[in-house]
Design a protein around this motif. Structure first.
Motif, mmCIF file in Angstrom:
data_model
loop_
_atom_site.group_PDB
_atom_site.id
_atom_site.type_symbol
_atom_site.label_atom_id
_atom_site.label_comp_id
_atom_site.label_asym_id
_atom_site.label_seq_id
_atom_site.Cartn_x
_atom_site.Cartn_y
_atom_site.Cartn_z
ATOM 1 N N GLU A 1 -34.177 22.363 -106.324
ATOM 2 C CA GLU A 1 -35.045 23.171 -105.417
ATOM 3 C C GLU A 1 -34.605 24.368 -106.121
ATOM 4 N N GLU A 2 -35.226 25.641 -106.937
ATOM 5 C CA GLU A 2 -35.024 26.798 -107.966
ATOM 6 C C GLU A 2 -34.486 27.690 -106.625
ATOM 7 N N THR A 3 -34.199 28.673 -106.601
ATOM 8 C CA THR A 3 -33.157 29.225 -106.486
ATOM 9 C C THR A 3 -34.028 31.307 -107.580
ATOM 10 N N PRO A 4 -34.970 31.735 -105.941
ATOM 11 C CA PRO A 4 -36.156 32.227 -107.032
ATOM 12 C C PRO A 4 -34.682 33.457 -108.069
ATOM 13 N N GLY A 5 -35.280 33.407 -108.988
ATOM 14 C CA GLY A 5 -34.681 35.488 -110.330
ATOM 15 C C GLY A 5 -33.553 34.051 -110.693
ATOM 16 N N LYS A 6 -33.287 32.483 -110.615
ATOM 17 C CA LYS A 6 -32.133 31.739 -111.328
ATOM 18 C C LYS A 6 -32.259 30.290 -111.184
ATOM 19 N N HIS A 7 -31.775 30.185 -112.566
ATOM 20 C CA HIS A 7 -32.792 28.469 -113.222
ATOM 21 C C HIS A 7 -31.420 27.978 -113.270
ATOM 22 N N LYS A 8 -31.597 26.556 -112.177
ATOM 23 C CA LYS A 8 -30.909 25.489 -111.666
ATOM 24 C C LYS A 8 -30.816 24.649 -112.481
ATOM 25 N N ALA A 9 -29.988 23.813 -113.240
ATOM 26 C CA ALA A 9 -30.254 22.495 -114.002
ATOM 27 C C ALA A 9 -30.690 21.580 -113.301
ATOM 28 N N ILE A 10 -32.360 20.646 -113.711
ATOM 29 C CA ILE A 10 -32.104 19.535 -113.252
ATOM 30 C C ILE A 10 -31.239 18.412 -114.114
ATOM 31 N N ALA A 11 -30.463 17.379 -113.611
ATOM 32 C CA ALA A 11 -30.293 16.629 -113.462
ATOM 33 C C ALA A 11 -29.962 15.351 -112.529
ATOM 34 N N ARG B 1 -19.086 16.954 -114.408
ATOM 35 C CA ARG B 1 -18.053 17.231 -113.299
ATOM 36 C C ARG B 1 -16.841 16.903 -114.185
ATOM 37 N N GLU B 2 -16.220 15.872 -114.614
ATOM 38 C CA GLU B 2 -15.166 15.027 -115.241
ATOM 39 C C GLU B 2 -15.309 15.762 -116.231
ATOM 40 N N LYS B 3 -16.224 15.906 -117.452
ATOM 41 C CA LYS B 3 -15.284 16.947 -118.463
ATOM 42 C C LYS B 3 -15.440 18.224 -118.263
ATOM 43 N N GLY B 4 -15.977 18.786 -117.236
ATOM 44 C CA GLY B 4 -15.906 19.439 -116.910
ATOM 45 C C GLY B 4 -16.227 21.067 -117.838
ATOM 46 N N ILE B 5 -17.766 20.471 -118.097
ATOM 47 C CA ILE B 5 -18.974 21.212 -118.892
ATOM 48 C C ILE B 5 -19.852 21.685 -117.651
ATOM 49 N N SER B 6 -20.761 22.659 -117.655
ATOM 50 C CA SER B 6 -21.829 23.066 -117.184
ATOM 51 C C SER B 6 -22.701 22.679 -118.054
ATOM 52 N N LEU B 7 -23.842 22.125 -116.063
ATOM 53 C CA LEU B 7 -25.029 21.155 -116.769
ATOM 54 C C LEU B 7 -25.619 22.535 -117.337
ATOM 55 N N ASP B 8 -26.100 23.378 -117.205
ATOM 56 C CA ASP B 8 -26.860 24.567 -118.095
ATOM 57 C C ASP B 8 -26.432 24.318 -119.528
ATOM 58 N N SER B 9 -25.573 24.131 -120.210
ATOM 59 C CA SER B 9 -25.297 24.675 -121.435
ATOM 60 C C SER B 9 -25.548 22.953 -122.341
ATOM 61 N N GLY C 1 -36.847 18.878 -119.203
ATOM 62 C CA GLY C 1 -36.339 19.492 -119.142
ATOM 63 C C GLY C 1 -34.712 19.084 -117.739
ATOM 64 N N ARG C 2 -35.697 18.280 -118.006
ATOM 65 C CA ARG C 2 -33.965 16.991 -117.357
ATOM 66 C C ARG C 2 -32.759 16.858 -118.081
ATOM 67 N N VAL C 3 -31.659 16.969 -117.970
ATOM 68 C CA VAL C 3 -30.245 16.506 -118.404
ATOM 69 C C VAL C 3 -30.233 14.991 -118.035
ATOM 70 N N ARG C 4 -30.066 13.598 -118.949
ATOM 71 C CA ARG C 4 -30.214 12.692 -118.203
ATOM 72 C C ARG C 4 -28.235 12.844 -118.839
ATOM 73 N N VAL C 5 -27.718 11.096 -118.610
ATOM 74 C CA VAL C 5 -26.357 11.475 -118.578
ATOM 75 C C VAL C 5 -25.785 11.284 -120.056
ATOM 76 N N GLN C 6 -26.843 10.571 -120.764
ATOM 77 C CA GLN C 6 -26.983 10.298 -122.454
ATOM 78 C C GLN C 6 -26.228 11.848 -122.920
ATOM 79 N N ASP C 7 -27.223 12.651 -122.173
ATOM 80 C CA ASP C 7 -26.828 14.408 -122.896
ATOM 81 C C ASP C 7 -25.636 14.812 -122.589
ATOM 82 N N VAL C 8 -25.285 14.894 -121.742
ATOM 83 C CA VAL C 8 -24.331 14.533 -120.868
ATOM 84 C C VAL C 8 -22.795 14.374 -121.920
ATOM 85 N N ALA C 9 -23.017 12.809 -121.878
ATOM 86 C CA ALA C 9 -21.844 12.381 -123.190
ATOM 87 C C ALA C 9 -21.966 12.293 -124.440
#
Length: 422
Positions: free
Chosen positions: A113-123, A132-140, A148-156
């Protein structure tokens, strides 16, 4: 919609770890069918569904800790199809996703669910956990998914270099603590493998350390001549198997000998509760069993009232349940004394650790043929076994512990006496 809740497991168990999901989102579920396997401190428990329908959501991932009474999944009743996870944010494109993709990486609704005026990554939950384990932001994290959905292979595959400065600024107040939290640098030429301890292994480690810190544990040793028992087994093995449909092993002899000795020395069958001694007038003997997940101690109930055949059958049944992970919590609780047999692995001598809150444990060891002085003139080769009794010196004195072990030895060397005193 119906909720799957972690049920009451046992009086001493308040939480568990999700070992594996047996059903995935989108799969049909029948009432009474297993949904998830939960690993607790003592046993693995499979949780069933009380409803017919379709599993629509998993609220936790494998490896997460959940508490009794917590909702862990949602089932659409009566065959109702699962509500698409992104229905509120983007009903048309998300509902068009193939069912196979929804099954492998479910998306949590409230995180889309997106907040108006603020993008939130779909993952997916798996992607969020890895981020969280790698300490990185999903938005990046860049993704090739058309929606636009972030999959586990994208993070890896993301190295996180683009957000190093932001991450450093956010964690600037405690640089020393951050350095301490990071694993030590590893030499590529000296490869290692890191593996998270299972909940059961963590519990075993914690309890063993607690026993050594809280009990005044001592160990006394003796040895037993196994000649009489081995001769008796040889003579009676065929008739015993025919009459009881189980082989005559050593454990029934040792169980009976322990019961006989406990009757004569009752403080070994006790425990400490506050400033009181609880001396038990029943004999529930724990038998240590080595399973793939670690040592467990199922209990033979009322061993004093059982025949040799009944003891052998019950020990075999409990050992099989341990190997197949079918032990119930009731199989593991309430023991009054424990027997452990390191001899099955070749141990010649050891000091067993108490199974708290019990105050005594008997260690069996390998049977080894050794020369024994029969009298002043005669030496014979005899099958000998070292015995070890660890006890809590807070309530058991050395004299009583030594006398208990001598009694066990005497009963074993005269196995017919077990019928009278065991």
């Amino acid at each position: 919609m119906a909720e799957i809740i972690v049920p009451e497991l046992a009086e001493s168990i308040s939480e568990g770890t999700i070992a594996q999901w047996l059903k995935q989102p989108g799969e049909q579920v029948q009432k009474g069918e297993y949904i998830v396997e939960l690993e607790t401190d003592k046993v693995n428990v499979e949780i069933i569904s009380d409803f017919d329908g379709v599993l629509s959501q998993q609220l936790f991932e494998e490896g997460d800790t959940v508490k009794v009474g917590e909702v862990i999944a949602v089932v659409g009743e009566g065959g109702e199809a699962p509500a698409p996870a992104a229905e509120k944010a983007a009903p048309a494109p998300v509902s068009a996703e193939p069912a196979a993709e929804q099954k492998t990486e479910p998306v949590v609704q409230n995180e889309l669910e997106e907040t108006p005026g603020k993008h939130k990554a779909i993952a997916s939950p798996a992607a969020r956990k890895l981020a969280r384990e790698k300490g990185i932001s999903l938005d990046s994290v860049p993704t090739v998914d058309p929606l636009g959905r972030v999959r586990v292979q994208d993070v890896a595959s993301y190295d996180g270099s683009s957000q190093t400065e932001a991450k450093s600024a956010a964690s600037a107040p405690a640089p020393k603590a951050q350095a301490a939290a990071q694993p030590p640098q590893e030499n590529p030429a000296k490869p290692v493998e890191r593996e998270k301890m299972s909940r059961r292994r963590q519990t075993i480690a914690k309890r063993l350390v607690e026993v050594q810190h809280t009990a005044a544990m001592l160990t006394t040793f003796n040895e037993v001549d196994m000649t009489a028992i081995m001769d008796l087994r040889k003579r009676r093995k065929d008739s015993f198997l025919k009459n009881n449909d189980v082989k005559l092993g050593f454990m029934s002899f040792f169980t009976k000998a322990v019961v006989g000795a406990l009757k004569q020395f009752p403080l070994l069958n006790a425990e400490i509760q506050g400033d009181e001694l609880v001396i038990k007038k029943f004999y529930d003997i724990g038998i240590a069993v080595s399973a793939d997940d670690g040592l467990v101690v199922p209990v033979v109930r009322d061993a004093d009232k059982m025949t040799f055949g009944e003891i052998e059958k019950e020990i075999g049944n409990l050992a099989n349940k341990a190997r197949t992970k079918k032990l119930a919590v009731s199989d593991l609780t309430g023991g009054t004394f424990t027997i452990t047999n390191g001899g099955t692995f070749g141990s010649l001598l050891s000091t067993p650790i108490l199974n708290a809150p019990q105050v005594g444990i008997l260690g069996m060891h390998k049977i080894q043929v050794r020369p024994v002085a029969i009298d002043n003139e005669t030496i014979e080769n005899r099958p000998m076994m070292y015995l070890a009794l660890s006890y809590d010196h807070r309530i058991v004195d050395g004299k009583e512990a030594v006398s208990f072990l001598v009694k066990v030895k005497d009963l074993l060397e005269d196995p017919e006496s077990l019928l009278l005193e065991g």
